[in-house]
Design an enzyme around this catalytic site. Sequence first.
Site, PDB file in Angstrom:
ATOM      1  CB  SER A 138      -0.893  -0.002   1.240  1.00 36.84           C
ATOM      2  OG  SER A 138      -1.542   1.239   1.413  1.00 36.84           O
ATOM      3  CE1 TYR A 180      -4.530  -2.226   4.931  1.00 39.57           C
ATOM      4  CE2 TYR A 180      -3.534  -0.124   4.350  1.00 39.57           C
ATOM      5  CZ  TYR A 180      -4.083  -1.339   3.975  1.00 39.57           C
ATOM      6  OH  TYR A 180      -4.167  -1.664   2.639  1.00 39.57           O
TER       7      TYR A 180
END
Length: 297
Positions: A166, A179
């Site tokens: 990501s 995350y």
Amino acid sequence: MSFWFYFFTFIAGLVAFNVLYKPTPKSVKGKRVLITGASSGIGKLMARKFIQMGAQVISWDYNKSEAVHKELASIAGEESIVSYAIDVSDKDQVYELAARVKKEVGKVDIVINNAGVVSGGNSWEVKDESIEKVMKVNTMGPMWITKAFIKDFVDADSGHLVYISSMASTLGTNKLADYCASKWGIFGYAESIRLELGALGKKNVHTTIVCPYYINTGMFDGVTSIGLMMKILQPEPVVDSIVEAILTNRHELYLPAWMPYLTFLMRAFLPSYIRDMSNDILGVSKSMDQFKGQRRV
């Protein structure tokens, strides 16, 4: 001329080469491609794409879907897709199913670590079990899967390991602490695996790490973005870019492509309070305020 002129000219040349150079893509016809999280989102779209190119897809998903299996099988026949249910955070399940796949299906050629979960929220509000799940699925799961297949790749000097990370692996984000930590972790792991393979001289075992901004798949339902610079990505072009990166053995893929260069320059030359102001202006700091998500963990 000054050192900085030559430095930035050199950097600009590298960037231009990276953007413009287009190596010949490899064929995946007849290859076996294992994709985790293949029953939805970009995992499902990647599975469709690889089947259309003549590959056999091995789907690993926590929520195995018979409807998705039938849909994908309708593209090129029942033999084009094999589906299994698995919790990739459980290393015993990973090792057992990897052995089963090798026995029932055969040698795997490409492994795409795509499965991921997100909790979302202020760090003190997220439940401990949710943090553990995010780290186990997003970071530990790809490690177990890599261990299950990499020795075969090394022995054969052939294979490809793909990690869907990501843009959160390059910068911290408000209300995404766990995350971000999980994606920073898998980025470091993937880069280290590439260096290990290079040290062994395994030039035909490739790694690709993918770092996209928010993708409109439902996983980050409710996130907001301001302006064209930080536009939420659509899944179809993202998948096209990922598949192209895999076919050309690209080491890293950032979406949007300019983001890591901006991040590097901001970290190198701007104090943290200016970077924080930039995040406020671009809307990144508040992007998670309306987060609903597809599945809270």
